[in-house]
Design a protein around this motif. Structure first.
Motif, PDB file in Angstrom:
ATOM      1  N   LEU A   1      16.449  39.429  43.023  1.00 56.63           N
ATOM      2  CA  LEU A   1      15.954  40.060  44.243  1.00 56.63           C
ATOM      3  C   LEU A   1      14.862  39.216  44.897  1.00 56.63           C
ATOM      4  N   LYS A   2      13.938  38.708  44.080  1.00 58.42           N
ATOM      5  CA  LYS A   2      12.815  37.958  44.610  1.00 58.42           C
ATOM      6  C   LYS A   2      13.260  36.653  45.275  1.00 58.42           C
ATOM      7  N   LEU A   3      14.269  36.001  44.678  1.00 52.74           N
ATOM      8  CA  LEU A   3      14.780  34.744  45.223  1.00 52.74           C
ATOM      9  C   LEU A   3      15.946  34.959  46.197  1.00 52.74           C
ATOM     10  N   ALA A   4      16.285  36.229  46.460  1.00 53.80           N
ATOM     11  CA  ALA A   4      17.401  36.575  47.362  1.00 53.80           C
ATOM     12  C   ALA A   4      18.670  35.833  46.957  1.00 53.80           C
ATOM     13  N   SER A   5      18.945  35.839  45.636  1.00 53.47           N
ATOM     14  CA  SER A   5      20.080  35.089  45.104  1.00 53.47           C
ATOM     15  C   SER A   5      21.394  35.841  45.199  1.00 53.47           C
ATOM     16  N   GLY A   6      21.337  37.161  45.362  1.00 52.64           N
ATOM     17  CA  GLY A   6      22.553  37.959  45.397  1.00 52.64           C
ATOM     18  C   GLY A   6      22.463  39.107  44.421  1.00 52.64           C
ATOM     19  N   PHE A   7      23.549  39.856  44.304  1.00 56.40           N
ATOM     20  CA  PHE A   7      23.571  41.064  43.496  1.00 56.40           C
ATOM     21  C   PHE A   7      24.643  40.967  42.417  1.00 56.40           C
ATOM     22  N   CYS A   8      24.232  41.019  41.175  1.00 56.82           N
ATOM     23  CA  CYS A   8      25.194  41.074  40.082  1.00 56.82           C
ATOM     24  C   CYS A   8      25.913  42.426  40.122  1.00 56.82           C
ATOM     25  N   PRO A   9      27.245  42.431  40.067  1.00 53.39           N
ATOM     26  CA  PRO A   9      27.984  43.705  40.081  1.00 53.39           C
ATOM     27  C   PRO A   9      27.911  44.390  38.721  1.00 53.39           C
ATOM     28  N   ALA A  10      26.738  44.832  38.370  1.00 55.34           N
ATOM     29  CA  ALA A  10      26.458  45.280  37.004  1.00 55.34           C
ATOM     30  C   ALA A  10      27.319  46.470  36.588  1.00 55.34           C
ATOM     31  N   GLU A  11      27.492  47.452  37.462  1.00 53.27           N
ATOM     32  CA  GLU A  11      28.284  48.619  37.094  1.00 53.27           C
ATOM     33  C   GLU A  11      29.759  48.268  36.953  1.00 53.27           C
ATOM     34  N   GLN A  12      30.245  47.405  37.824  1.00 54.25           N
ATOM     35  CA  GLN A  12      31.637  46.981  37.726  1.00 54.25           C
ATOM     36  C   GLN A  12      31.874  46.246  36.397  1.00 54.25           C
ATOM     37  N   LEU A  13      30.924  45.417  36.011  1.00 52.41           N
ATOM     38  CA  LEU A  13      31.026  44.716  34.732  1.00 52.41           C
ATOM     39  C   LEU A  13      30.976  45.700  33.561  1.00 52.41           C
ATOM     40  N   ARG A  14      30.075  46.667  33.643  1.00 50.69           N
ATOM     41  CA  ARG A  14      29.961  47.659  32.557  1.00 50.69           C
ATOM     42  C   ARG A  14      31.252  48.448  32.403  1.00 50.69           C
ATOM     43  N   ARG A  15      31.805  48.878  33.525  1.00 48.16           N
ATOM     44  CA  ARG A  15      33.044  49.659  33.477  1.00 48.16           C
ATOM     45  C   ARG A  15      34.216  48.828  32.972  1.00 48.16           C
TER      46      ARG A  15
ATOM     47  N   GLY B   1      33.996  46.836  30.596  1.00 46.84           N
ATOM     48  CA  GLY B   1      33.806  46.637  29.166  1.00 46.84           C
ATOM     49  C   GLY B   1      33.093  45.360  28.791  1.00 46.84           C
ATOM     50  N   VAL B   2      32.478  44.707  29.770  1.00 50.55           N
ATOM     51  CA  VAL B   2      31.744  43.471  29.506  1.00 50.55           C
ATOM     52  C   VAL B   2      30.414  43.801  28.841  1.00 50.55           C
ATOM     53  N   ASN B   3      30.017  43.003  27.872  1.00 47.60           N
ATOM     54  CA  ASN B   3      28.695  43.168  27.272  1.00 47.60           C
ATOM     55  C   ASN B   3      27.653  42.592  28.220  1.00 47.60           C
ATOM     56  N   ILE B   4      26.824  43.446  28.799  1.00 43.05           N
ATOM     57  CA  ILE B   4      25.838  43.012  29.780  1.00 43.05           C
ATOM     58  C   ILE B   4      24.437  43.371  29.299  1.00 43.05           C
ATOM     59  N   ALA B   5      23.591  42.359  29.228  1.00 38.58           N
ATOM     60  CA  ALA B   5      22.220  42.498  28.747  1.00 38.58           C
ATOM     61  C   ALA B   5      21.251  42.310  29.906  1.00 38.58           C
ATOM     62  N   LEU B   6      19.952  42.419  29.607  1.00 43.67           N
ATOM     63  CA  LEU B   6      18.922  42.287  30.635  1.00 43.67           C
ATOM     64  C   LEU B   6      17.937  41.188  30.288  1.00 43.67           C
ATOM     65  N   GLY B   7      17.472  40.484  31.328  1.00 41.59           N
ATOM     66  CA  GLY B   7      16.434  39.484  31.155  1.00 41.59           C
ATOM     67  C   GLY B   7      15.490  39.491  32.340  1.00 41.59           C
ATOM     68  N   THR B   8      14.305  38.965  32.128  1.00 37.93           N
ATOM     69  CA  THR B   8      13.332  38.914  33.220  1.00 37.93           C
ATOM     70  C   THR B   8      13.423  37.627  34.021  1.00 37.93           C
ATOM     71  N   ASP B   9      14.031  36.561  33.433  1.00 40.14           N
ATOM     72  CA  ASP B   9      13.882  35.197  33.932  1.00 40.14           C
ATOM     73  C   ASP B   9      12.434  34.783  33.675  1.00 40.14           C
ATOM     74  N   GLY B  10      12.000  33.653  34.243  1.00 39.51           N
ATOM     75  CA  GLY B  10      10.657  33.178  33.984  1.00 39.51           C
ATOM     76  C   GLY B  10       9.623  33.802  34.902  1.00 39.51           C
ATOM     77  N   CYS B  11       8.363  33.687  34.508  1.00 37.67           N
ATOM     78  CA  CYS B  11       7.282  34.269  35.302  1.00 37.67           C
ATOM     79  C   CYS B  11       7.074  33.559  36.636  1.00 37.67           C
ATOM     80  N   ALA B  12       7.625  32.380  36.808  1.00 42.83           N
ATOM     81  CA  ALA B  12       7.513  31.705  38.099  1.00 42.83           C
ATOM     82  C   ALA B  12       8.415  32.328  39.144  1.00 42.83           C
TER      83      ALA B  12
END
Length: 448
Positions: free
Chosen positions: A291-305, A307-318
């Motif tokens: 969101l901060k870098l305006a890179s786009g939107f991961c289709p997280a719900e579509q991936l979850r549905r 059956g993809v294993n989807i985890a979370l990360g913060t990326d770096g503090c920069a």
């Protein structure tokens, strides 16, 4: 509610963590009230109602968590932790401008073993205070980074970087590979440290290097941690330079398999999502950085549905600018609902699972951490829920995801060792950390 993993031999238990609520994550969505988690050394022995656990283990040390929820430690599945020292250095810029004109030049002036060590130490303190007990690290000087995590007793998967241009860490492709294998060998068998290959991205790594990484990943049975489909521009550049999308290129090189941890994935076709699931790829969603870098939107719900294993990360503090996995959970859940146009998308229990067990599975450690189950390592956190901000209490898991903050994390254990006690870091000197951070601020600002 009935207990989970309730049996344990009395002689094996040395500690009982007695909580108002226990959220084991597995089984999914379960909340146990007035239960005790029994520990024997670095392991979880079982879960039982508090009174029953006391009867079975009368000599065990008791830790009373009367207003707390006990849950697995959070897993930050993608981060560049030395970059805590660049927090806020170059904000409000698009990815490639941020990277090429600000971050890479700044890194070139200060990057070295001391920078990596001090940045990781600052990150460890921040992560512990925020309930994170494991991270998937991706940065240069992995030897120093791994040694720093080991010294502080923090669990980490340490990336072995590969990139096609010289840095302070390595001057040639061959040197990157030689050093990667040396670091892997040095830390092989460490209780809390694992290694993965960390090629930076398709646009900075050659076909020959990817083919070699695939071979070595198979031989050593370690993950490949890769930024992939982070921006629309990355996809367009790949179509121009390679005549295919990055995902298709990685497929042709054998990288799309169950060793791959693919980070960001904001640009996906339906056909690619199906292939991701079939290949067993794990995805790490970094909503706040994207969101901060305006890179786009991961289709997280579509991936979850799917059956993809989807985890979370913060990326770096920069690019975030924090290592707050509670904030990341909340952002991920809200963003998934907005992108999917569905208020039921990424429900609270699924979001918590992404920040715990799914992260463990992505790292290949699903049998070791990520849930409160007998036999697993005792990576646990306690969160106080009697604050104004989390009252009244209707649903514990919803409260964790939608209302709680990292400031409510009171206690943290990694492999049964207490690392945070009643909000106080154990074995870390905050004043020393702050002095080092201020020194790096002066040095980086002057070089910039």
């Amino acid at each position: 509610m009935s207990s989970v993993n309730s049996s344990h031999p009395p002689h094996a238990v040395d500690t009982l963590l007695e909580a108002r609520w226990v959220v084991p994550v597995e089984p999914h969505g379960v909340v146990l009230e007035h239960h005790s988690v029994a520990l024997a050394g670095d392991r979880i022995v079982g879960i039982a109602p508090i009174e029953l656990a006391r009867e079975r283990s009368p000599n065990a040390k008791r830790v009373e968590l009367a207003q707390h929820v006990l849950l697995p430690g959070l897993i930050n599945a993608h981060t560049h932790n030395p970059m805590t020292l660049m927090r806020g250095l170059a904000d409000d810029l698009p990815l490639m401008t941020w990277l090429q004109q600000h971050i890479w030049p700044a890194e070139a002036k200060v990057m070295g073993p001391e920078y990596a060590r001090d940045g990781v130490e600052l990150a460890i303190a921040e992560m512990l205070r925020g309930g994170t007990t494991c991270c998937n690290e991706n940065y240069f000087f992995p030897d120093v980074i791994a040694a720093t995590y080991r010294r502080h007793g923090f669990r980490a998967m340490v990336g072995l970087p590969v990139i096609e241009f010289p840095t302070a860490w390595a001057k040639s492709t061959e040197e990157y590979f030689d050093k990667a294998l040396a670091v892997h060998d040095e830390f092989k068998g460490e209780a809390l440290i694992g290694t993965s290959f960390a090629p930076h991205a398709p646009y900075t790594v050659s076909n020959a290097s990817f083919e070699r990484l695939r071979m070595l990943s198979d031989q050593l049975d370690i993950p490949v941690h890769l930024h992939l489909h982070e921006t629309a521009q990355e996809v367009e550049d790949s179509r121009r330079d390679h005549a295919v999308r990055p995902f298709a290129r990685m497929q042709s090189l054998g990288i799309i398999n169950d060793h791959l941890i693919a980070v960001h994935m904001t640009q996906l076709l339906d056909s690619e999502i199906a292939q991701i699931h079939e290949a067993g790829v794990s995805i790490v969603h970094c909503p706040e950085s994207n969101l901060k870098l305006a890179s786009g939107f991961c289709p997280a719900e579509q991936l979850r549905r799917a059956g993809v294993n989807i985890a979370l990360g913060t990326d770096g503090c920069a690019s975030n600018n924090d290592l707050d996995m509670f904030g990341e959970m909340r952002s991920a859940a809200f963003l998934a609902k907005g992108v999917a146009g569905d208020a039921s998308a990424w429900d609270a229990a699924s979001t918590l699972r992404a920040a715990t067990l799914n992260g463990a599975k992505a790292l290949g450690w699903g049998d070791r951490i990520g849930s409160i189950e007998a036999g697993k390592q005792a990576d646990l956190i306690a969160v106080r829920l009697d604050d104004i901000e989390t009252s009244p209490m209707y649903n514990v898991i919803s409260q964790l995801v939608y209302a709680a903050g990292r400031h409510q994390v009171s206690d943290v254990w990694i492999a049964g060792v207490r690392k945070l006690e009643n909000r106080v870091l154990v074995g870390m000197d905050i004043r020393e950390l702050m002095t080092k951070a201020q020194m790096w601020q002066t040095r980086i600002a002057s070089s910039a």
